[in-house]
Scaffold this motif. Structure first.
Motif, PDB file in Angstrom:
ATOM      1  N   THR A  86       4.291  -3.920   4.601  1.00  0.00           N
ATOM      2  CA  THR A  86       5.391  -4.308   5.481  1.00  0.00           C
ATOM      3  C   THR A  86       4.819  -5.038   6.678  1.00  0.00           C
ATOM      4  N   PHE A  87       4.728  -6.344   6.549  1.00  0.00           N
ATOM      5  CA  PHE A  87       4.035  -7.174   7.526  1.00  0.00           C
ATOM      6  C   PHE A  87       4.540  -6.943   8.944  1.00  0.00           C
ATOM      7  N   GLY A  88       5.839  -6.860   9.114  1.00  0.00           N
ATOM      8  CA  GLY A  88       6.428  -6.759  10.447  1.00  0.00           C
ATOM      9  C   GLY A  88       6.139  -5.459  11.170  1.00  0.00           C
ATOM     10  N   ILE A 127      -2.076 -17.654  19.135  1.00  0.00           N
ATOM     11  CA  ILE A 127      -1.710 -16.893  17.943  1.00  0.00           C
ATOM     12  C   ILE A 127      -0.198 -16.758  17.904  1.00  0.00           C
ATOM     13  N   SER A 128       0.346 -16.828  16.693  1.00  0.00           N
ATOM     14  CA  SER A 128       1.780 -16.615  16.522  1.00  0.00           C
ATOM     15  C   SER A 128       2.009 -16.009  15.145  1.00  0.00           C
ATOM     16  N   ARG A 129       3.232 -15.553  14.908  1.00  0.00           N
ATOM     17  CA  ARG A 129       3.535 -14.946  13.609  1.00  0.00           C
ATOM     18  C   ARG A 129       4.980 -15.192  13.250  1.00  0.00           C
ATOM     19  N   ASP A 130       5.225 -15.175  11.959  1.00  0.00           N
ATOM     20  CA  ASP A 130       6.574 -15.311  11.413  1.00  0.00           C
ATOM     21  C   ASP A 130       6.790 -14.121  10.496  1.00  0.00           C
ATOM     22  N   ASN A 131       7.577 -13.159  10.956  1.00  0.00           N
ATOM     23  CA  ASN A 131       7.776 -11.934  10.184  1.00  0.00           C
ATOM     24  C   ASN A 131       8.734 -12.118   9.006  1.00  0.00           C
ATOM     25  N   VAL A 132       9.331 -13.273   8.898  1.00  0.00           N
ATOM     26  CA  VAL A 132      10.141 -13.585   7.715  1.00  0.00           C
ATOM     27  C   VAL A 132       9.245 -14.164   6.628  1.00  0.00           C
ATOM     28  N   LYS A 133       8.323 -15.028   7.041  1.00  0.00           N
ATOM     29  CA  LYS A 133       7.399 -15.647   6.085  1.00  0.00           C
ATOM     30  C   LYS A 133       6.149 -14.804   5.850  1.00  0.00           C
ATOM     31  N   ASN A 134       6.017 -13.683   6.559  1.00  0.00           N
ATOM     32  CA  ASN A 134       4.844 -12.812   6.421  1.00  0.00           C
ATOM     33  C   ASN A 134       3.544 -13.588   6.654  1.00  0.00           C
ATOM     34  N   ARG A 155      -5.630  -7.136   9.514  1.00  0.00           N
ATOM     35  CA  ARG A 155      -4.478  -6.281   9.774  1.00  0.00           C
ATOM     36  C   ARG A 155      -4.895  -5.110  10.641  1.00  0.00           C
ATOM     37  N   ARG A 156      -4.146  -4.885  11.695  1.00  0.00           N
ATOM     38  CA  ARG A 156      -4.374  -3.781  12.633  1.00  0.00           C
ATOM     39  C   ARG A 156      -4.026  -2.457  11.957  1.00  0.00           C
ATOM     40  N   ARG A 157      -4.677  -1.380  12.415  1.00  0.00           N
ATOM     41  CA  ARG A 157      -4.389  -0.024  11.906  1.00  0.00           C
ATOM     42  C   ARG A 157      -3.076   0.515  12.453  1.00  0.00           C
ATOM     43  N   GLY A 158      -2.406  -0.235  13.266  1.00  0.00           N
ATOM     44  CA  GLY A 158      -1.108   0.162  13.812  1.00  0.00           C
ATOM     45  C   GLY A 158      -0.315  -1.067  14.183  1.00  0.00           C
ATOM     46  N   SER A 159       0.651  -0.896  15.065  1.00  0.00           N
ATOM     47  CA  SER A 159       1.548  -1.986  15.407  1.00  0.00           C
ATOM     48  C   SER A 159       1.139  -2.751  16.659  1.00  0.00           C
ATOM     49  N   ASP A 160       0.093  -2.279  17.338  1.00  0.00           N
ATOM     50  CA  ASP A 160      -0.262  -2.882  18.620  1.00  0.00           C
ATOM     51  C   ASP A 160      -1.420  -3.859  18.448  1.00  0.00           C
ATOM     52  N   THR A 161      -2.192  -4.046  19.521  1.00  0.00           N
ATOM     53  CA  THR A 161      -3.301  -4.981  19.479  1.00  0.00           C
ATOM     54  C   THR A 161      -4.611  -4.268  19.798  1.00  0.00           C
ATOM     55  N   SER A 162      -5.700  -4.876  19.407  1.00  0.00           N
ATOM     56  CA  SER A 162      -7.030  -4.361  19.717  1.00  0.00           C
ATOM     57  C   SER A 162      -8.028  -5.500  19.625  1.00  0.00           C
ATOM     58  N   THR A 163      -9.087  -5.411  20.435  1.00  0.00           N
ATOM     59  CA  THR A 163     -10.160  -6.403  20.356  1.00  0.00           C
ATOM     60  C   THR A 163     -11.320  -5.910  19.504  1.00  0.00           C
ATOM     61  N   PHE A 164     -11.244  -4.674  19.044  1.00  0.00           N
ATOM     62  CA  PHE A 164     -12.356  -4.060  18.330  1.00  0.00           C
ATOM     63  C   PHE A 164     -12.209  -4.214  16.826  1.00  0.00           C
ATOM     64  N   ARG A 165     -13.288  -4.619  16.199  1.00  0.00           N
ATOM     65  CA  ARG A 165     -13.291  -4.811  14.753  1.00  0.00           C
ATOM     66  C   ARG A 165     -12.884  -3.533  14.026  1.00  0.00           C
ATOM     67  N   ALA A 166     -13.298  -2.387  14.526  1.00  0.00           N
ATOM     68  CA  ALA A 166     -12.986  -1.111  13.881  1.00  0.00           C
ATOM     69  C   ALA A 166     -11.499  -0.788  13.913  1.00  0.00           C
ATOM     70  N   GLY A 167     -10.748  -1.511  14.729  1.00  0.00           N
ATOM     71  CA  GLY A 167      -9.315  -1.281  14.819  1.00  0.00           C
ATOM     72  C   GLY A 167      -8.510  -1.949  13.722  1.00  0.00           C
ATOM     73  N   TYR A 168      -9.200  -2.592  12.777  1.00  0.00           N
ATOM     74  CA  TYR A 168      -8.539  -3.331  11.704  1.00  0.00           C
ATOM     75  C   TYR A 168      -9.015  -2.811  10.361  1.00  0.00           C
ATOM     76  N   ASP A 169      -8.093  -2.698   9.420  1.00  0.00           N
ATOM     77  CA  ASP A 169      -8.451  -2.055   8.162  1.00  0.00           C
ATOM     78  C   ASP A 169      -8.398  -2.962   6.945  1.00  0.00           C
ATOM     79  N   SER A 170      -7.938  -4.183   7.105  1.00  0.00           N
ATOM     80  CA  SER A 170      -7.893  -5.101   5.971  1.00  0.00           C
ATOM     81  C   SER A 170      -8.246  -6.504   6.459  1.00  0.00           C
ATOM     82  N   TRP A 171      -8.990  -7.215   5.615  1.00  0.00           N
ATOM     83  CA  TRP A 171      -9.510  -8.523   6.012  1.00  0.00           C
ATOM     84  C   TRP A 171      -9.295  -9.534   4.896  1.00  0.00           C
ATOM     85  N   GLY A 172      -9.074 -10.785   5.295  1.00  0.00           N
ATOM     86  CA  GLY A 172      -9.041 -11.855   4.320  1.00  0.00           C
ATOM     87  C   GLY A 172     -10.447 -12.316   3.980  1.00  0.00           C
ATOM     88  N   GLN A 173     -10.524 -13.332   3.125  1.00  0.00           N
ATOM     89  CA  GLN A 173     -11.818 -13.852   2.685  1.00  0.00           C
ATOM     90  C   GLN A 173     -12.398 -14.855   3.673  1.00  0.00           C
TER      91      GLN A 173
END
Length: 124
Positions: free
Chosen positions: A28-30, A70-77, A98-116
């Motif tokens: 659920t991207f949004g 940075i920007s996002r489109d929660n309809v287009k995911n 992708r962040r581990r929650g709904s907020d923001t973080s500058t720390f790499r450990a705060g993200y649980d999924s990565w693209g290529q």
């Protein structure tokens, strides 16, 4: 499963612009904060920018402030990174995360999924 696919990288001369995109699926991207990091050879992965789930909060790394957006489109995911006034030191592989929650973080450990990643090369 969670999938993040970056696109939009390429080669550009100093002073130019590029827009990166990251298409997300499998969750659920949004509901999640999203971010961009970058990594150049021999260096650690560096925080670039992040936005909260509803784009209510954005944060930037010092080296890209006032140049990247940075920007996002929660309809287009999809999450975007508009890069302007590019410099040779911006050359790197850029990763969406992708962040581990709904907020923001500058720390790499705060993200649980990565693209290529997508390569950005800026020539002088």
């Amino acid at each position: 499963q969670v999938q993040l696919e970056e696109s939009g990288g390429g080669s550009v001369q100093a002073g130019g612009s590029l827009r990166l995109s990251c298409a997300a699926s499998g969750f659920t991207f949004g509901s999640f904060g999203m971010a961009w990091f970058r990594q150049s050879p021999g260096k650690e992965r560096e925080f670039v920018a992040a936005c909260s789930w509803n784009y209510g909060k954005t944060i930037y790394g010092d080296s890209v402030k006032n140049r990247f957006t940075i920007s996002r489109d929660n309809v287009k995911n999809t999450v975007y990174l508009q890069m302007t006034s590019l410099k040779p030191e911006d050359t790197a592989v850029y990763y969406c995360a992708r962040r581990r929650g709904s907020d923001t973080s500058t720390f790499r450990a705060g993200y649980d999924s990565w693209g290529q990643g997508t390569q950005v090369t800026v020539s002088s």
